[in-house]
Design a protein around this motif. Structure first.
Motif, PDB file in Angstrom:
ATOM      1  N   GLY A   2       7.002 -10.077  28.044  1.00  0.00           N
ATOM      2  CA  GLY A   2       7.163 -11.126  27.072  1.00  0.00           C
ATOM      3  C   GLY A   2       7.860 -10.529  25.801  1.00  0.00           C
ATOM      4  O   GLY A   2       7.862  -9.552  25.453  1.00  0.00           O
ATOM      5  N   SER A   3       8.594 -11.597  25.114  1.00  0.00           N
ATOM      6  CA  SER A   3       9.311 -11.240  23.979  1.00  0.00           C
ATOM      7  C   SER A   3       8.775 -11.971  22.573  1.00  0.00           C
ATOM      8  O   SER A   3       9.394 -11.691  21.474  1.00  0.00           O
ATOM      9  N   GLU A   4       7.513 -12.792  22.654  1.00  0.00           N
ATOM     10  CA  GLU A   4       7.175 -13.476  21.508  1.00  0.00           C
ATOM     11  C   GLU A   4       6.779 -12.144  20.605  1.00  0.00           C
ATOM     12  O   GLU A   4       6.298 -11.233  20.883  1.00  0.00           O
ATOM     13  N   LYS A   5       6.743 -12.611  19.485  1.00  0.00           N
ATOM     14  CA  LYS A   5       6.288 -11.584  18.283  1.00  0.00           C
ATOM     15  C   LYS A   5       4.801 -11.657  18.177  1.00  0.00           C
ATOM     16  O   LYS A   5       4.011 -12.563  18.127  1.00  0.00           O
ATOM     17  N   ILE A   6       4.194 -10.371  18.261  1.00  0.00           N
ATOM     18  CA  ILE A   6       2.745 -10.285  18.219  1.00  0.00           C
ATOM     19  C   ILE A   6       2.377  -9.439  17.110  1.00  0.00           C
ATOM     20  O   ILE A   6       2.969  -8.403  16.889  1.00  0.00           O
ATOM     21  N   LYS A   7       1.191  -9.920  16.560  1.00  0.00           N
ATOM     22  CA  LYS A   7       0.521  -9.047  15.436  1.00  0.00           C
ATOM     23  C   LYS A   7      -0.690  -8.194  16.076  1.00  0.00           C
ATOM     24  O   LYS A   7      -1.519  -8.388  16.791  1.00  0.00           O
ATOM     25  N   ILE A   8      -0.079  -6.795  15.784  1.00  0.00           N
ATOM     26  CA  ILE A   8      -0.643  -5.796  16.652  1.00  0.00           C
ATOM     27  C   ILE A   8      -1.172  -4.726  15.321  1.00  0.00           C
ATOM     28  O   ILE A   8      -0.729  -4.276  14.626  1.00  0.00           O
ATOM     29  N   MET A   9      -2.637  -4.454  15.731  1.00  0.00           N
ATOM     30  CA  MET A   9      -3.217  -3.518  14.768  1.00  0.00           C
ATOM     31  C   MET A   9      -3.387  -2.272  15.516  1.00  0.00           C
ATOM     32  O   MET A   9      -3.831  -2.158  16.699  1.00  0.00           O
ATOM     33  N   VAL A  10      -2.816  -1.273  14.881  1.00  0.00           N
ATOM     34  CA  VAL A  10      -2.784   0.351  15.538  1.00  0.00           C
ATOM     35  C   VAL A  10      -3.723   1.035  14.485  1.00  0.00           C
ATOM     36  O   VAL A  10      -3.412   1.408  13.471  1.00  0.00           O
ATOM     37  N   THR A  11      -4.964   1.578  15.158  1.00  0.00           N
ATOM     38  CA  THR A  11      -5.470   2.651  14.231  1.00  0.00           C
ATOM     39  C   THR A  11      -4.991   3.983  14.780  1.00  0.00           C
ATOM     40  O   THR A  11      -4.264   4.265  15.528  1.00  0.00           O
ATOM     41  N   GLY A  12      -5.317   4.917  13.717  1.00  0.00           N
ATOM     42  CA  GLY A  12      -4.963   6.216  13.856  1.00  0.00           C
ATOM     43  C   GLY A  12      -3.223   6.088  13.632  1.00  0.00           C
ATOM     44  O   GLY A  12      -2.580   6.951  14.227  1.00  0.00           O
ATOM     45  N   ALA A  13      -2.729   5.333  12.938  1.00  0.00           N
ATOM     46  CA  ALA A  13      -1.361   5.213  12.769  1.00  0.00           C
ATOM     47  C   ALA A  13      -0.522   6.333  12.243  1.00  0.00           C
ATOM     48  O   ALA A  13       0.532   6.280  12.167  1.00  0.00           O
ATOM     49  N   SER A  14      -1.367   7.112  11.505  1.00  0.00           N
ATOM     50  CA  SER A  14      -0.670   8.366  10.888  1.00  0.00           C
ATOM     51  C   SER A  14      -0.649   9.465  11.839  1.00  0.00           C
ATOM     52  O   SER A  14      -0.001  10.530  11.476  1.00  0.00           O
ATOM     53  N   GLY A  15      -1.198   9.435  13.121  1.00  0.00           N
ATOM     54  CA  GLY A  15      -1.520  10.448  14.153  1.00  0.00           C
ATOM     55  C   GLY A  15      -0.288  10.604  14.856  1.00  0.00           C
ATOM     56  O   GLY A  15       0.691   9.509  14.896  1.00  0.00           O
ATOM     57  N   LEU A  16      -0.241  11.570  15.875  1.00  0.00           N
ATOM     58  CA  LEU A  16       0.889  11.905  16.511  1.00  0.00           C
ATOM     59  C   LEU A  16       1.399  10.567  17.520  1.00  0.00           C
ATOM     60  O   LEU A  16       2.502  10.092  17.682  1.00  0.00           O
TER      61      LEU A  16
END
Length: 301
Positions: A2-16
């Motif tokens: 799909g190409s629709e814009k999705i609101k995504i929460m990423v935990t641990g976003a400072s990690g590798l």
């Protein structure tokens, strides 16, 4: 996909892995809400995943359509020596996040590990019986069970040892070997246990392909347990050999270990090769960058 814009929460976003997921999601045009704790920045929201009230308030405020849960203590020896905190992060927080995701009708994926297996009967399919050998593996398996109990639609992606664009080589058990080769001293490196080092860019691509296939899907959302792994088998000693060739450095002071340590801090399995068959069956590409190819470009940049 799909190409629709999705609101995504990423935990641990400072990690590798988290950084790679954030970057890939932004490149695809999605709205990303990255969270971190000890390494929060202007772009990353500070969120203590052990504070269930704060986590619930944060998710209800932002109402993500998808949650990619990368935050974890991934170092087996550290986990062994800090069990209470690691139990909270690896085993308890995932279940709470999965429950909140269900309440928001959001796609949820939990990153797990090949270390849920004992390494005696590879390759491992998604239905094979887990039998973790160390505390880290046990907490990740407990996290899987908590996620599945809280949210029947949740997705679990097991991956092996990861490497990528590290801010600190210690972020990865693979990246840290480069320093060992670059700064030769008398060292012993495991040449016995099979590893399948996998690039975080590839894992991020898989996670986003799964997310895009599931959010707003007219058919069934992807759920259940899946495996992703590169398919090149290398011991840590063989990884060092690859780095030495790329850097044109003699490895004479690095000695291969061909016997298991008698008293390791955390016992490691011999070969936890993951079968990617289940992922292929739902139409997700399992392509991966060759190990030497990625490292040649990275080290010669």
């Amino acid at each position: 996909m799909g190409s629709e814009k999705i609101k995504i929460m990423v935990t641990g976003a400072s990690g590798l892995l988290g950084r790679a997921v954030v970057q890939a999601a932004e490149q695809r045009g999605h709205e990303v809400i990255g969270t971190a704790y000890s390494r929060a920045t202007d772009k990353l929201a500070k969120l203590d995943l052990s504070d269930s009230t704060a986590v619930a308030a944060f998710m209800n405020q932002h109402r993500p359509q998808a949650i990619i849960h990368c935050a974890a203590e991934k170092r087996p020896d550290v986990a062994e020596n800090n069990q209470a905190a690691v139990e909270q992060l690896n085993a308890q927080a995932p279940g709470h996040l999965a429950q909140l995701a269900q309440q928001l009708n959001a796609f949820f994926v939990y990153i797990s590990t090949d270390y849920v297996f004992d390494g005696t009967k590879p390759p491992y399919g998604v239905d094979d019986q887990p039998n973790p050998l160390n505390f880290y593996g046990r907490t990740k398996l407990a996290g899987e069970q908590a996620v599945q109990a809280a949210n029947k639609q949740a997705t679990i992606l097991r991956v092996p040892v990861l490497y990528g664009d590290a801010k600190d080589p210690k972020e990865s058990a693979v990246n840290v070997l480069v320093d060992l080769v670059r700064n030769p001293s008398d060292a012993k490196v495991d040449a016995l246990q099979a590893r399948f080092p996998t690039c975080t860019d590839d894992v991020a691509r898989v996670l986003l392909d799964m997310t895009e296939a599931s959010v707003g899907a007219t058919g069934e959302s992807i759920s259940g347990i899946y495996h992703f792994s590169a398919k090149e088998e290398l011991s840590k000693y063989q990884m060092c050999q690859v780095f030495a060739r790329i850097l044109n450095i003699d490895m004479g002071r690095i000695t291969p270990i061909t016997e298991k340590p008698k008293e390791p801090v955390a016992t490691r399995p011999d070969n936890c090769q993951l079968s990617t068959e289940a992922l292929e069956e739902v139409g997700i590409s399992v392509d991966f960058v060759p190990f030497a190819q990625w490292w040649t470009k990275y080290l010669q940049a």
